[in-house]
Design an enzyme around this catalytic site. Structure first.
Site, PDB file in Angstrom:
ATOM      1  N   GLU A 317      40.042  45.872  41.013  1.00 29.42           N
ATOM      2  CA  GLU A 317      40.796  44.683  40.605  1.00 29.42           C
ATOM      3  C   GLU A 317      40.299  44.119  39.277  1.00 29.42           C
ATOM      4  O   GLU A 317      40.062  42.921  39.140  1.00 29.42           O
ATOM      5  CB  GLU A 317      40.736  43.620  41.699  1.00 29.42           C
ATOM      6  CG  GLU A 317      41.344  44.112  43.004  1.00 29.42           C
ATOM      7  CD  GLU A 317      41.428  43.046  44.095  1.00 29.42           C
ATOM      8  OE1 GLU A 317      40.570  42.157  44.118  1.00 29.42           O
ATOM      9  OE2 GLU A 317      42.347  43.143  44.936  1.00 29.42           O
ATOM     10  N   ASP A 390      43.461  45.465  53.279  1.00 29.97           N
ATOM     11  CA  ASP A 390      42.786  44.253  52.809  1.00 29.97           C
ATOM     12  C   ASP A 390      42.830  43.118  53.826  1.00 29.97           C
ATOM     13  O   ASP A 390      43.608  42.182  53.650  1.00 29.97           O
ATOM     14  CB  ASP A 390      43.461  43.812  51.493  1.00 29.97           C
ATOM     15  CG  ASP A 390      42.619  42.822  50.728  1.00 29.97           C
ATOM     16  OD1 ASP A 390      41.567  42.427  51.240  1.00 29.97           O
ATOM     17  OD2 ASP A 390      43.034  42.436  49.619  1.00 29.97           O
ATOM     18  N   GLU A 418      42.159  34.138  54.585  1.00 33.12           N
ATOM     19  CA  GLU A 418      43.057  34.385  53.456  1.00 33.12           C
ATOM     20  C   GLU A 418      44.434  34.843  53.926  1.00 33.12           C
ATOM     21  O   GLU A 418      45.455  34.415  53.392  1.00 33.12           O
ATOM     22  CB  GLU A 418      42.427  35.451  52.544  1.00 33.12           C
ATOM     23  CG  GLU A 418      43.312  35.861  51.384  1.00 33.12           C
ATOM     24  CD  GLU A 418      42.674  36.909  50.476  1.00 33.12           C
ATOM     25  OE1 GLU A 418      41.534  37.342  50.756  1.00 33.12           O
ATOM     26  OE2 GLU A 418      43.323  37.284  49.477  1.00 33.12           O
TER      27      GLU A 418
HETATM   28  O1  GCW Z   1      41.632  40.273  49.414  1.00 32.90           O
HETATM   29  C1  GCW Z   1      41.395  40.384  48.069  1.00 32.90           C
HETATM   30  C2  GCW Z   1      41.396  38.981  47.592  1.00 32.90           C
HETATM   31  C3  GCW Z   1      40.601  38.778  46.331  1.00 32.90           C
HETATM   32  C4  GCW Z   1      39.220  39.354  46.549  1.00 32.90           C
HETATM   33  C5  GCW Z   1      39.357  40.848  46.856  1.00 32.90           C
HETATM   34  C6  GCW Z   1      38.027  41.521  47.128  1.00 32.90           C
HETATM   35  C7  GCW Z   1      37.118  38.623  45.697  1.00 32.90           C
HETATM   36  O2  GCW Z   1      42.715  38.550  47.422  1.00 32.90           O
HETATM   37  O3  GCW Z   1      40.551  37.396  46.080  1.00 32.90           O
HETATM   38  O4  GCW Z   1      38.374  39.141  45.452  1.00 32.90           O
HETATM   39  O5  GCW Z   1      40.137  41.016  47.988  1.00 32.90           O
HETATM   40  O6  GCW Z   1      37.693  41.661  48.300  1.00 32.90           O
HETATM   41  O7  GCW Z   1      37.337  41.874  46.209  1.00 32.90           O
END
Ligand code: GCW
Length: 738
Positions: A317, A390, A418
């Site tokens: 990311e 995720d 989240e």
């Molecule tokens: O789930 C996603 C989140 C990001 C997060 C990423 C990760 C810290 O939306 O906010 O970043 O995973 O786990 O690195």
């Protein structure tokens, strides 16, 4: 003034003083599960008072004094009276004393000769026993190490808080995993990525000179559930964390946490040698870069001698990493591992990687990391999220579990919600965690559970500076459950667990412990709350992402439903990528006819999912693209089942509301009212999820909503048009649209 008037005045004055000195916040949740209120069950109270009248401690270390403070304040609160400290003779104890200490720190403990039992307790386990020594009765809490004693003290206090009998105690326990670590996604400006409980609890500005009382209470709460590490800052890390100023601040926290057996770790940015070191490169094979990290590690250990190590998100990311220089994740991890090794530090390298390729996102971490098994230095652990996408409400276990036998793995769970309703939805996550831990990977034959493949467990913290720490009063239970599961959630976990003499904790047991300590011991109330908690995760799956759906929430802030969203710059950030609804049907084909993510699992694991006619309904759309009239195992068609789930989800939240309403006068008004308001939000948002998702999927299925069911109060356009400013957890300015 006559005598009576004077007395009256005195009474009035003292009652004024008393009322002013009452806590300002009634039952505000600050005390978490460590409330230590006087035991309200007279039979139990009598037993405790009969068996406990004094305490004796081994010679103090800072850990043992933390243990003594906890023991004394806990017992005095629970028993409603003061305890005397007795200084024992060499081989004796005071009558009805709690004797706490290690053989090294306490002569009477040595005299008990518990060597055999202690051999099985390891470096963090403990023993709690009823004893008679020279005709005097008492209870001993002992361990090989001071931290083991502290854990034993917390266990003992838990027995009283949950009103268990303390007659004839023969308890022996030890953790099943070595690393039990919270991961804070806290930024240095105090915003918290995916945080829904206020700002960061770390006040970086006033540290290190000002040590908030919260830091100590945080450490107590963690130690009480066996958490032994904390990563202070976000994995999307600022390089500033490694500058001398911030290291000072981290050192202050580490100094406090040390007395509670908690090591401090830091997230590091891979390109820090460039940003704060003035180097031209962060290439892991560059000698200057290697030297920079070595010196940085030396600098850290000079001020934090027991520093835990680094956590790294690299080439994920947008974060920098070794691949920027054509190197592998192993090259990157080993660079840091070499710097930390002289100090016994570890590197926790995250496997949450995926890039913009046409390949199914669910497959990418495995493809990247599996070939690196055996290539990491001995002090590297690879941290793998529970599922391959995720932290969704339901995912199959990650295929890397069991697939890297030569590399120690950490499990990464997300406590902050989240994708499960932020901190406004009541969702007890232990069943989600257990579903993953207990899943069979079959990588070493039947019974190779996920739990048996891991060495540690990380939990993305749900803690902020809200008065009650976690926002939702029930979100505390997820922090609690994480610690308890990391400690004892897996009987089969390797290798130490073999010598635990207690069965693995269940979600129900953990919930019950938490409720009794946090709310009440009234059995009827405990049962009602427990039932709500245990059902809550499945209910959330039902109204959000039933039948294997995933990742259909709002873009970026991840709030609410947005299955229609297709505007993200990357395909695999769009909900449409994940559900693949079309006129023919819905679901992601991950079988051999599709992405074949299935092939990353052992054949026996694969078998349960690979055939769409036998794949359990709960996983169907994760693995298969099926027609709207596909016959489900339930007997309904897919469309009917989808409607059924969304409608049932909403009904079940309403049932939670009714259940909560029956507790109106049975728990404190403050928290009752908070939860009641939050359940109203949850019920409204469940309706929103149901309506938005069904109206959208209906544009493909062209089938009708259930006859007699509640009709959506808006059309699809309305739901698609909603957007949210200032949704928490993203750190955005508020002007961005979803
Ligand atoms: O789930 C996603 C989140 C990001 C997060 C990423 C990760 C810290 O939306 O906010 O970043 O995973 O786990 O690195």
């Amino acid at each position: 003034m006559n005598k009576y008037a004077f007395t009256l005045l005195l009474v009035l004055f003292s009652s004024a003083v008393i009322s002013f000195s009452l806590p300002v916040h009634g039952e505000d949740g600050y005390r978490l599960w460590l409330r230590y209120d006087r035991v309200n069950n007279p039979v139990r109270l009598q037993q405790y008072r009969t068996l406990i009248s004094c305490y004796e401690m081994g010679t103090y270390s800072s850990v043992l004094s933390a243990a003594r403070d906890e023991l004394v304040s806990g017992l005095e609160g629970l028993l409603g009276r003061t305890l005397s400290q007795v200084y024992p003779e060499q081989s004796g104890i005071g009558e009805r004393c709690i004797l706490a200490g290690t053989p090294a720190s306490s002569a009477p403990v040595r005299y008990l000769h518990l060597e055999k039992e202690l051999a099985a307790a390891g470096s963090e386990g403990y023993i709690i026993r009823s004893i008679t020594l020279k005709g005097r009765q008492g209870i001993v809490i002992t361990a090989n190490t001071d931290i083991g004693v502290l854990y034993g003290v917390f266990h003992f206090l838990r027995l009283l808080q949950t009103q268990q009998s303390i007659q004839q105690l023969t308890i022996q326990d030890r953790p099943s995993l070595s690393y039990r670590v919270l991961n804070h996604w806290d930024n240095l400006n105090r915003t918290v990525e995916r945080g829904y409980a206020g700002e960061s609890i770390w006040n970086w500005w006033t540290l290190p000179a000002y040590m908030d009382q919260r830091y100590k209470d945080y450490a107590r709460a963690n130690a009480s559930i066996g958490i032994n590490g904390t990563v202070l800052n976000n994995v999307n890390a600022s390089p500033l964390m490694l500058t001398a100023d911030y290291l000072e601040k981290a050192a202050a926290l580490a100094g406090l946490f040390r007395s509670y057996g908690i090591k401090v770790y830091l997230s590091v940015r891979f390109s820090a040698p460039i940003e704060i070191g003035g180097l031209k490169t962060a290439d892991p094979l560059d000698p200057e870069v290697q030297q920079w990290w070595r010196q940085k590690a030396d600098e850290i250990y000079r001020i934090i001698p027991d520093f835990g190590g680094f956590l790294v998100k690299a080439n994920s990311e947008g974060q920098p990493g070794p691949q920027n220089y054509g190197r592998t994740h192993a090259d990157g991890a080993n660079l840091l591992a070499d710097a930390l090794a002289p100090h016994q530090g570890i590197v926790i390298w995250r496997a949450f990687v995926y890039s913009e390729t046409p390949d199914d996102r669910a497959k990418q971490a495995y493809n990247e990391f599996k070939p690196l098994d055996g290539k990491f230095k001995a002090n590297v652990l690879v941290q793998v999220k529970n599922g391959p996408i995720d932290f969704q409400p339901r995912e199959p276990f990650h295929p890397l579990f069991g697939a890297m036998p030569q590399t120690p793995l950490m499990m990464e769970f997300q406590l902050t919600q989240e994708y499960l309703g932020f901190s406004t939805h009541l969702v007890y996550l232990a069943p989600l965690f257990k579903e993953c831990l207990d899943a069979d990977t079959y990588t070493k034959g039947k019974g190779s559970t996920v739990a048996a493949t891991i060495t540690g467990m990380a939990g993305v913290a749900n803690i902020g500076n809200d008065r009650n720490w976690c926002g939702h009063p029930f979100a505390q239970a997820n922090w609690y459950a994480f610690g308890r599961l990391a400690w004892g959630g897996s009987a089969a976990a390797a290798p130490e667990a073999a010598s635990r003499n207690v069965p693995a904790l269940s979600s129900a047991q953990i919930a019950e412990e938490w409720i009794r300590q946090t709310f009440t011991n009234d059995p009827a109330v405990v049962d009602t709350i427990k039932e709500m908690m245990l059902a809550s995760r499945e209910i959330t799956v039902d109204y959000m992402t039933p039948l294997g759906l995933h990742h259909i929430m709002g873009y970026n802030h991840h709030y609410g439903p947005a299955p229609w969203y297709d505007k993200a710059s990357r395909a695999d950030w769009n909900p449409v990528y994940f559900h693949k609804a079309d006129m023919a049907g819905i679901g992601f084909d991950r079988t051999a006819t599709g992405s074949n993510a299935l092939e990353q699992y052992a054949p026996e694991a694969r078998r349960q999912w690979e055939d769409s006619t036998t794949c359990p309904d709960a996983w169907l759309l994760w693995w298969h693209h099926v027609s709207w009239s596909h016959r489900m195992l339930s007997g309904r068609t897919l469309w009917e089942e989808l409607c059924h789930k969304y409608y049932t989800g909403v009904d079940s939240v309403r049932r939670m509301q009714s259940a909560w309403n029956t507790l109106r006068w049975k728990i404190d008004p403050e928290r009752w009212e908070q939860v009641q308001m939050l359940l109203t939000i949850q019920a409204n948002e469940a309706v929103w999820w149901r309506n938005a998702c069904l109206l959208y999927f209906q544009t493909f299925s062209r089938m009708s909503l259930p006859a007699g069911g509640e009709l959506p109060d808006h059309d699809l356009k309305y739901y698609e048009g909603l957007h949210f400013y200032y949704a928490p957890g993203t750190g955005v300015t508020g002007l961005e649209k979803n």
